[in-house]
Design an enzyme around this catalytic site. Structure first.
Site, mmCIF file in Angstrom:
data_model
loop_
_atom_site.group_PDB
_atom_site.id
_atom_site.type_symbol
_atom_site.label_atom_id
_atom_site.label_comp_id
_atom_site.label_asym_id
_atom_site.label_seq_id
_atom_site.Cartn_x
_atom_site.Cartn_y
_atom_site.Cartn_z
ATOM 1 N N SER A 1 74.180 -9.098 0.083
ATOM 2 C CA SER A 1 73.567 -9.534 1.282
ATOM 3 C C SER A 1 72.322 -9.516 1.042
ATOM 4 O O SER A 1 71.445 -8.830 0.298
ATOM 5 C CB SER A 1 73.754 -8.460 2.420
ATOM 6 N N GLY B 1 72.938 3.132 14.831
ATOM 7 C CA GLY B 1 72.222 1.809 15.409
ATOM 8 C C GLY B 1 72.646 0.758 14.233
ATOM 9 O O GLY B 1 72.319 0.764 13.023
ATOM 10 N N HIS B 2 73.653 0.078 14.663
ATOM 11 C CA HIS B 2 73.894 -1.210 13.603
ATOM 12 C C HIS B 2 73.565 -2.521 14.282
ATOM 13 O O HIS B 2 73.651 -2.875 15.481
ATOM 14 C CB HIS B 2 75.281 -1.128 13.595
ATOM 15 N N THR B 3 72.498 -3.186 13.205
ATOM 16 C CA THR B 3 72.026 -4.381 13.740
ATOM 17 C C THR B 3 72.863 -5.388 13.074
ATOM 18 O O THR B 3 73.021 -5.560 11.929
ATOM 19 C CB THR B 3 70.735 -4.342 13.066
ATOM 20 N N ASP C 1 72.331 3.447 7.634
ATOM 21 C CA ASP C 1 71.412 2.341 7.866
ATOM 22 C C ASP C 1 71.481 1.530 6.439
ATOM 23 O O ASP C 1 70.514 0.744 6.144
ATOM 24 C CB ASP C 1 69.851 2.829 7.932
ATOM 25 N N THR D 1 66.707 2.163 13.813
ATOM 26 C CA THR D 1 67.145 1.230 14.956
ATOM 27 C C THR D 1 67.424 2.098 16.054
ATOM 28 O O THR D 1 67.201 1.643 17.214
ATOM 29 C CB THR D 1 68.620 0.750 14.606
ATOM 30 N N LYS E 1 75.624 -1.903 7.279
ATOM 31 C CA LYS E 1 77.033 -1.581 7.582
ATOM 32 C C LYS E 1 77.393 -2.682 8.722
ATOM 33 O O LYS E 1 78.137 -3.573 8.757
ATOM 34 C CB LYS E 1 77.186 -0.395 8.230
ATOM 35 N N GLY F 1 63.402 4.504 16.199
ATOM 36 C CA GLY F 1 62.148 4.071 15.762
ATOM 37 C C GLY F 1 61.480 4.617 14.851
ATOM 38 O O GLY F 1 60.231 4.391 14.412
ATOM 39 N N ARG F 2 61.866 5.826 14.230
ATOM 40 C CA ARG F 2 61.372 6.603 13.472
ATOM 41 C C ARG F 2 60.879 5.663 12.034
ATOM 42 O O ARG F 2 61.990 5.015 11.635
ATOM 43 C CB ARG F 2 61.919 7.970 12.899
ATOM 44 N N PRO F 3 59.777 5.891 11.331
ATOM 45 C CA PRO F 3 59.719 5.403 9.933
ATOM 46 C C PRO F 3 60.548 6.023 8.998
ATOM 47 O O PRO F 3 61.031 7.338 8.988
ATOM 48 C CB PRO F 3 58.211 5.804 9.512
ATOM 49 N N ARG F 4 61.587 5.056 8.318
ATOM 50 C CA ARG F 4 62.494 5.483 7.200
ATOM 51 C C ARG F 4 61.808 6.076 5.905
ATOM 52 O O ARG F 4 60.803 5.501 5.394
ATOM 53 C CB ARG F 4 63.697 4.727 7.163
ATOM 54 N N GLN G 1 76.923 6.086 9.899
ATOM 55 C CA GLN G 1 76.056 7.034 8.990
ATOM 56 C C GLN G 1 76.562 6.789 7.855
ATOM 57 O O GLN G 1 76.687 5.574 7.331
ATOM 58 C CB GLN G 1 76.425 8.663 9.500
#
Ligand code: GDP
Ligand code: IMO
Ligand code: MG
Length: 427
Positions: free
Chosen positions: A412, A40-42, A13, A298, A16, A301-304, A223
């Site tokens: 970024s 999960g790539h946004t 996360d 992503t 990437k 939905g778990r809090p990181r 990952q």
């Protein structure tokens, strides 16, 4: 010849997807080579958000070829849904190719992933429960089903018969759980095979031909280095090789073809799932960063979990990946802080150490040695050139590069494709 591998340097996360999308403007081909829909790539482009799990983040550019190579584990249900989702968004997928040698995530893999996590209870790994580990287990045990198998009725029948009997026995005896009916799975997955058939190819041939033909090829890591099965915080890792070497195996490309390796570095650290995390912030600063950065998974939905940047982790990543450049992301998330800390080394049993200890038990005992840098306390989202950034932000970036001994490649400063600071041709 231009082949650029982009890897995560931390626990995933890192951004990437954003970096790959930005670089894809110049790329002819983008390749996913490991992991599965645990990723999960946004990507945010022109105000629209796309969440991708299997299809490379280059797909938003109409002329970029997108390859899902042999090292990826593919859940056909997720892949077909993702294709449908992209079509619904007006994104064409005719340039997507999937390796016939990629392994398939079968329904028993997903069930076994969940059951195994439930059984581990407080010792759980915190997997995404997407069947990733069990699918790679079957690959290594040589009982996996590959995409190509789904396109051959007889071959699939034979392989599924053998493996399903064993899985059903395992589900019943080890977990007291329901198994799967042969006809259901066979019929369903043959159907998925038919739907995927137009996309299936020998992707190693395609990728090598592109590189040899002078095309620009990007390898999109999933990952991160600390989740690598060999080089991460084992056993709190994923079951594939997110490090740069994994791209060669997972795409069928020789190491001599690779020209650059960029490491994506989140300007702080996050981790979703269990396992040691030396710079974790369990206080209000951590809370502030989580809220400011919307740090929620992503995929699940778990809090990181969040913490300060860890240069010991980054030096490890620089070494095992052979990094040639750093892409620092989410620098804007730190805009409001008056002070920022970086762990430059660890204290372990009274000694200062500069490398990660060998085991997670030892890693759980280290104490980070921090240095403190001033924050910039001004929004930086509109900066486009290095010289637009406030001096404390540049000092923070330079210090990261200095501690890791790898030059900066890009920065970024926001989610949008355009919120990016870059200053030289990237590949
Ligand atoms: P990946 O798995 O490495 O592709 O990262 P994810 O997409 O799971 O998580 C990164 C999140 O950070 C996404 O929501 C991105 O839109 C967002 N993001 C990426 N770069 C930046 C950035 O520079 N600033 C901010 N604020 N968000 C970013
Ligand atoms: P991207 O590509 C963050 C983590 C899980 C868990 C461990 C093992 O979006 O950066 P698995 O389901 O792979 O067996 O889970 O790895 N994990 C990730 N964490 N980002 C990811 O992907 C991840 N993929 C897996 O949370 O700790
Ligand atoms: Mg992600």
């Amino acid at each position: 010849m231009s082949a650029l591998i982009v890897v995560g340097t931390q626990w995933g996360d890192e951004g990437k997807g954003k970096v790959i999308d930005f670089l894809s403007e110049q790329a002819d081909m983008v390749v996913r080579h490991q992991g599965g829909n645990n990723a999960g790539h946004t990507v945010v482009a022109n105000g629209k958000e796309f969440k991708l799990h299997l299809i490379p983040s280059g797909v938003l550019y109409p002329n970029t070829e997108c390859v899902i190579a042999n090292g990826v584990v593919v859940d056909p249900v997720v892949l077909l849904k993702e294709i449908e989702y992209l079509h619904g968004q007006g994104v064409r997928t005719s340039r997507v190719r999937i390796s016939s040698q990629a392994h398939v995530i079968m329904p028993y893999h997903i069930r076994l992933d969940g059951l195994s996590e439930d059984r581990l209870g407080s010792q759980k790994l915190g997997t995404t429960r997407r069947g990733i580990g069990p699918a790679y287990m079957d690959k290594a045990a040589r009982v996996g089903i590959r995409i190509g198998d789904l396109l051959d009725r007889e071959r699939f029948k034979e392989r599924l018969t053998r493996v399903l009997e064993e899985k059903n026995r395992l589900l019943a005896r080890a977990y007291d759980a329901d198994g799967f009916g042969f006809e259901d799975v066979y019929g369903q997955y043959l159907g998925y095979g038919e739907l995927m058939a137009p996309y299936v190819a020998n992707t190693s041939v395609l990728v090598n031909a592109a590189i040899d033909g002078g095309k620009k090829v990007l390898f999109e890591g999933a990952q991160g280095t600390m989740l690598d099965i060999d080089h991460g915080t084992y056993p709190f890792v994923t079951s594939s090789h997110p490090v740069a070497g994994g791209a060669c195996i997972g795409a069928g490309v020789g190491p001599t073809k690779i020209t650059q390796v960029y490491g994506v570095v989140k300007a702080y650290t996050s981790r979703v799932g269990d396992g040691p995390f030396p710079t974790e912030l369990a206080d209000t600063v951590g809370e502030k960063i989580r809220e400011q950065g919307h740090e929620y998974g992503t995929t699940t939905g778990r809090p990181r979990r969040v913490g300060w940047l860890d240069a010991v982790v980054l030096r490890h990543a620089a070494r095992v990946n052979g990094l040639t450049g750093l892409a620092v992301t989410r620098l804007d998330v730190l805009d409001a802080l008056s002070e920022i800390q970086i762990a430059k080394a660890y204290r372990y049993h009274g000694q200062e150490i500069n490398e990660l200890p060998d085991s997670i038990e030892d890693l759980a005992e280290v104490e980070p040695i921090y240095e403190t840098l001033p924050g910039w306390q001004t929004p930086i989202g509109e900066c486009r050139r290095l010289e637009d950034l406030p001096t404390p932000a540049r000092r923070y970036l330079d210090r990261i590069s200095d501690l890791v001994q790898v030059p900066l490649a890009l920065v970024s400063v926001g989610r949008e494709r355009t919120n990016t600071v870059s200053w030289a041709p990237l590949f």
